[in-house]
Design a protein around this motif. Structure first.
Motif, mmCIF file in Angstrom:
data_model
loop_
_atom_site.group_PDB
_atom_site.id
_atom_site.type_symbol
_atom_site.label_atom_id
_atom_site.label_comp_id
_atom_site.label_asym_id
_atom_site.label_seq_id
_atom_site.Cartn_x
_atom_site.Cartn_y
_atom_site.Cartn_z
ATOM 1 N N VAL A 1 0.936 -1.249 -0.045
ATOM 2 C CA VAL A 1 0.067 -0.025 -0.056
ATOM 3 C C VAL A 1 0.938 1.276 0.032
ATOM 4 C CG1 VAL A 1 -1.473 1.467 1.319
ATOM 5 C CG2 VAL A 1 -2.021 -1.077 1.111
ATOM 6 N N ARG A 2 1.959 1.349 0.803
ATOM 7 C CA ARG A 2 2.687 2.435 0.891
ATOM 8 C C ARG A 2 3.509 2.901 -0.555
ATOM 9 N NH1 ARG A 2 4.209 0.245 5.962
ATOM 10 N NH2 ARG A 2 5.986 -0.714 4.951
ATOM 11 N N PHE A 3 3.810 1.785 -1.217
ATOM 12 C CA PHE A 3 4.786 1.893 -2.491
ATOM 13 C C PHE A 3 3.526 2.263 -3.638
ATOM 14 C CE2 PHE A 3 5.814 0.208 -6.554
ATOM 15 C CZ PHE A 3 7.266 0.457 -6.619
ATOM 16 N N ALA A 4 2.723 1.606 -3.649
ATOM 17 C CA ALA A 4 1.366 2.145 -4.584
ATOM 18 C C ALA A 4 0.988 3.703 -4.284
ATOM 19 C CB ALA A 4 0.239 1.030 -4.412
ATOM 20 N N HIS A 5 0.497 3.776 -3.166
ATOM 21 C CA HIS A 5 0.139 5.189 -2.671
ATOM 22 C C HIS A 5 1.261 6.322 -3.094
ATOM 23 C CE1 HIS A 5 -3.393 4.117 0.113
ATOM 24 N NE2 HIS A 5 -3.559 3.598 -1.154
ATOM 25 N N GLU A 6 2.653 5.919 -2.921
ATOM 26 C CA GLU A 6 3.535 6.965 -3.490
ATOM 27 C C GLU A 6 3.680 7.201 -4.837
ATOM 28 O OE1 GLU A 6 6.972 5.208 -1.929
ATOM 29 O OE2 GLU A 6 6.819 5.799 0.158
ATOM 30 N N LYS A 7 2.813 6.395 -5.718
ATOM 31 C CA LYS A 7 3.003 6.563 -6.940
ATOM 32 C C LYS A 7 1.499 6.727 -7.303
ATOM 33 C CE LYS A 7 7.055 4.735 -7.479
ATOM 34 N NZ LYS A 7 8.290 5.223 -8.087
ATOM 35 N N GLY A 8 0.591 7.170 -6.538
ATOM 36 C CA GLY A 8 -0.613 7.563 -6.830
ATOM 37 C C GLY A 8 -1.380 6.420 -7.099
ATOM 38 N N VAL A 9 -1.243 5.128 -6.868
ATOM 39 C CA VAL A 9 -2.026 3.821 -7.466
ATOM 40 C C VAL A 9 -2.797 3.183 -6.397
ATOM 41 C CG1 VAL A 9 -1.692 1.519 -8.158
ATOM 42 C CG2 VAL A 9 -0.357 3.488 -9.184
ATOM 43 N N ARG A 10 -3.943 2.942 -6.500
ATOM 44 C CA ARG A 10 -4.929 2.460 -5.430
ATOM 45 C C ARG A 10 -4.624 0.958 -5.321
ATOM 46 N NH1 ARG A 10 -7.418 6.178 -8.526
ATOM 47 N NH2 ARG A 10 -7.839 4.815 -10.084
ATOM 48 N N VAL A 11 -5.101 0.411 -3.861
ATOM 49 C CA VAL A 11 -4.739 -1.089 -3.651
ATOM 50 C C VAL A 11 -6.222 -1.584 -3.349
ATOM 51 C CG1 VAL A 11 -3.535 -2.774 -2.227
ATOM 52 C CG2 VAL A 11 -2.409 -0.463 -3.159
#
Length: 406
Positions: free
Chosen positions: A52-62
């Motif tokens: 979640v941290r990695f995705a959210h840093e890129k603006g990607v939802r999980v």
């Protein structure tokens, strides 16, 4: 016309990162419990938080799958798991069991609920029913035509998601009992043995042991094996139907599959929404998704029941044009060498293709290979062996090397 989300599979943390880097707007994953892909790598609770941290840093939802059909024993453990998932900051949970839907709405009312395709939503009345229960997105059954999808869109306000690419089930959106019957492994609790992919032959009652091929093939026939879904050519029609999310199946597929398919759909979608039908030419993206391992493609039920055209009937079930041989882990600027983690055997002199997150594929002849100590070697034979090879340009991490299969 609203731009749909591109939703990619994340079978483990590495696949999540690949999906994000190659252009997904959102990813879906399963934890170690309560999901329908026990054979995937899946995520520990710590890995969910990291993903979640990695995705959210890129603006990607999980989104996290909690889509088993729960037994009584599951209900005692679910609240604690849902607390952990919610605390990780996921953007939604994918559910199929009405009792679990009610439990989530009670315990975590702010957590968006996506109704799994396992719930078999095939009509607007069912969609309205789930909308009233607070479901924010419905993942429609794969057995719907484009006209049926459009009619559901007209009658409900919730988001609609459909599968646009990947494996199809021989049964109605996953409601198959073959695995449980043959092996005792329950598909609806995440442990499908994929019995539909097995090879079958006929046995006549009075001739036990005499196997009769169903076609002229001594190896038997794959009469239950569906072809793979591919709707990349029909992005314009799907967007016009008002679909909110285009979903790619494949949490158990390779990172090469995830990268190639996600990138193709990303570029196709961006091209269409930037220029409309006037610049629409899907051949280039069909070429790319033809390079990942797949079964013959079908449009599924989008234009009606596919009948026999939706199934395989011979032993040549998979199409493999390329072998994924290496993942780029870094780049040595001073030496002009790519740091590569071997995934399949390759050698000096091999003609390979480089897949990168941005831009088209490029060709490379491997002129030299160096091991971790800097010694020249002729071949990289060991799985996950770290080597360095000369390249003609700087390659970013997660670029991939693949070799044509002769």
């Amino acid at each position: 016309m609203k731009r749909p989300e591109l939703l990619a599979p994340a079978g483990d943390l590495e696949k999540l990162k690949v999906a994000v880097i190659y252009g997904a707007d959102a990813v879906y994953l399963g934890g170690r419990h309560f999901g329908l892909r026990a054979g995937a790598g899946n995520f520990s609770e710590e890995e969910i938080a990291e993903g979640v941290r990695f995705a959210h840093e890129k603006g990607v939802r999980v989104y996290v799958t909690v889509n088993i059909f729960a037994h009584n024993s599951d209900l005692a453990k679910l609240p604690g798991y849902l607390d952990t998932v919610s605390a990780a900051g996921v953007d939604g949970v994918i559910l199929s069991d009405p009792g679990v839907v009610e439990l989530v709405r009670k315990l975590h009312p702010a957590l968006p609920v996506h109704l799994s395709t396992q719930a078999n939503t095939t009509n607007w009345a069912a969609a309205q029913f789930w909308e009233k229960l607070g479901v924010s997105r419905i993942i429609l059954a794969r057995e719907l035509s484009l006209d049926e999808i459009a009619e559901i869109r007209e009658r409900v306000g919730v988001e609609l998601e459909i599968f646009v690419h990947g494996a199809m089930c021989v049964s109605y959106s996953g409601r198959c009992l073959l695995s449980n019957y043959f092996t005792g492994r329950d598909a609806n609790r995440g442990d499908c043995a994929q019995s539909c992919r097995w090879r079958y032959a006929l046995v006549e009652e009075t001739r036990p042991g005499e196997y009769l091929p169903l076609e002229e093939d001594e190896k038997g026939a794959y009469i239950l094996s569906s072809r793979d879904l591919c709707l990349i050519e029909h992005i314009p029609e799907l967007a016009a139907a008002g679909i909110n999310s285009f979903k790619i199946e494949g949490r158990m597929k390779s990172i090469h599959y995830v990268a190639g398919v996600v990138k193709a759909y990303r570029e196709a979608m961006d091209t269409f929404f930037a220029g409309g039908a006037g610049c629409w030419n899907p051949d280039v993206w069909l070429e790319e998704i033809g390079k990942v391992s797949h079964r013959e493609y079908t449009t599924g039920f989008l234009f009606g029941n596919p009948g026999a055209a939706g199934q395989h009937y011979n032993s040549k079930i998979y199409r493999r044009r390329y072998s994924f041989i290496g993942l780029v882990r870094g780049y040595d600027q001073q030496a002009g060498l790519a740091v590569v983690e071997q995934r399949n055997r390759f050698a000096v002199g091999d003609e390979v293709e480089i897949l990168t997150p941005a831009g088209g594929p490029s060709k490379l002849t491997i002129s030299a290979i160096y091991d971790e100590d800097g010694y020249s070697i002729e071949v990289a034979p060991h799985p996950q062996q770290i080597v360095k090879i000369p390249v003609h340009k700087e390659l970013e991490a997660y670029s991939m090397l693949r070799k044509p299969i002769e």
